[in-house]
Design a protein around this motif. Structure first.
Motif: not given
Length: 81
Positions: A74-75, A77-79
């Motif tokens: 998730i982290a 992907t957010k980047q």
């Protein structure tokens, strides 16, 4: 008696010109929205660098290990966005 007929012509215009796409770099995108303040938007997607993690024995993988892995995904992907 003669017949009268009416024909209508509709012309579609492209929202974006082909040249706009040809001038874009790798990872760039362009789009449009309906009923929004920003009708046209542009952006760039950057490649994500993720180090693979080898799993020795999947049967011994704990729920905490899986949760930690999902958090990393998730982290990352957010980047990208």
């Amino acid at each position: 008696m003669g017949s009268n007929s009416v024909s209508t012509n509709e012309r579609e215009e492209a929202i974006f010109k082909a040249q706009e796409f040809r001038s874009m770099s790798k990872g760039q995108f362009i789009g449009f929205t309906a009923d929004c303040d920003a009708e046209i938007f542009r952006g760039t997607v950057f490649p994500i660098k993720v180090e693979p993690k080898e799993i020795d024995d999947i049967k011994n993988l704990s729920e905490a290990d899986l949760l930690e892995n999902f958090k990393k995904i998730i982290a990352a992907t957010k980047q990208a966005f």
